[in-house]
Design an enzyme around this catalytic site. Sequence first.
Site, mmCIF file in Angstrom:
data_model
loop_
_atom_site.group_PDB
_atom_site.id
_atom_site.type_symbol
_atom_site.label_atom_id
_atom_site.label_comp_id
_atom_site.label_asym_id
_atom_site.label_seq_id
_atom_site.Cartn_x
_atom_site.Cartn_y
_atom_site.Cartn_z
ATOM 1 N N ASP A 7 0.967 -1.280 -0.100
ATOM 2 C CA ASP A 7 -0.058 -0.016 0.054
ATOM 3 C C ASP A 7 1.046 1.240 -0.052
ATOM 4 O O ASP A 7 1.501 1.737 0.896
ATOM 5 C CB ASP A 7 -0.943 0.299 1.235
ATOM 6 C CG ASP A 7 -1.860 1.282 1.175
ATOM 7 O OD1 ASP A 7 -2.413 1.557 0.383
ATOM 8 O OD2 ASP A 7 -1.966 1.798 2.351
ATOM 9 N N GLU A 67 -1.213 -1.422 -4.969
ATOM 10 C CA GLU A 67 -2.342 -0.715 -5.191
ATOM 11 C C GLU A 67 -2.147 0.231 -6.151
ATOM 12 O O GLU A 67 -1.035 1.058 -6.357
ATOM 13 C CB GLU A 67 -2.865 -0.080 -3.911
ATOM 14 C CG GLU A 67 -4.220 0.558 -4.082
ATOM 15 C CD GLU A 67 -4.834 1.118 -2.788
ATOM 16 O OE1 GLU A 67 -5.418 2.256 -2.893
ATOM 17 O OE2 GLU A 67 -4.496 0.610 -1.685
ATOM 18 N N ASP A 139 -2.392 0.961 7.457
ATOM 19 C CA ASP A 139 -1.761 0.891 5.971
ATOM 20 C C ASP A 139 -1.266 -0.401 5.736
ATOM 21 O O ASP A 139 -1.100 -1.198 4.564
ATOM 22 C CB ASP A 139 -0.266 1.538 6.202
ATOM 23 C CG ASP A 139 -0.785 3.034 6.215
ATOM 24 O OD1 ASP A 139 -1.347 3.784 5.196
ATOM 25 O OD2 ASP A 139 -0.720 3.948 7.277
#
Length: 172
Positions: A7, A67, A139
């Site tokens: 992430d 991502e 996160d």
Amino acid sequence: MRILGIDPGYRITGYGMVSVVPGEMVAYVGSGCIRAQADTLSQRLKAIYDGVSEVIASFEPDVFAIEKVFMARNADSALKLGQARGAALCAGINRDLEITEYTALQIKRAVVGAGQAHKEQVQHMVKAMLALSDTPQADAADALACAICHAHYALGRAALARGFAPGVRFVR
């Protein structure tokens, strides 16, 4: 198959590792955050690159899932986030890892079942799916969700190639 989920963030980059074991089960391996607290953006990017490289060396993943960045509050934030993402990608590329990208919508749908899920919902589902004793930091949970998303897609593709419907189980 060991899947590293990332992430990206230019201040905090989350990472999460899961393992897909025989019988198509997904198990937790590890997770955490890389905190880039340097003064300049270039120093932060180096910290992200070095941190992701260290995670790759420690966990030895087979696959790297990250991502995609699709929006940000403003142009400056989008640019910084894109550069942070690039630093993380370069760490994976330099280790010759297969890299797959997923949108936040795909990740949330795979883990929560709804593409507009809130961070707390993602954290809750990651904790439940991987039978974690504690809720991972946001996160790290997002990174684990990215890895779980890849497991779903990879197992689904493999099952379809074999000619039967996919099914994913989680190790308890």
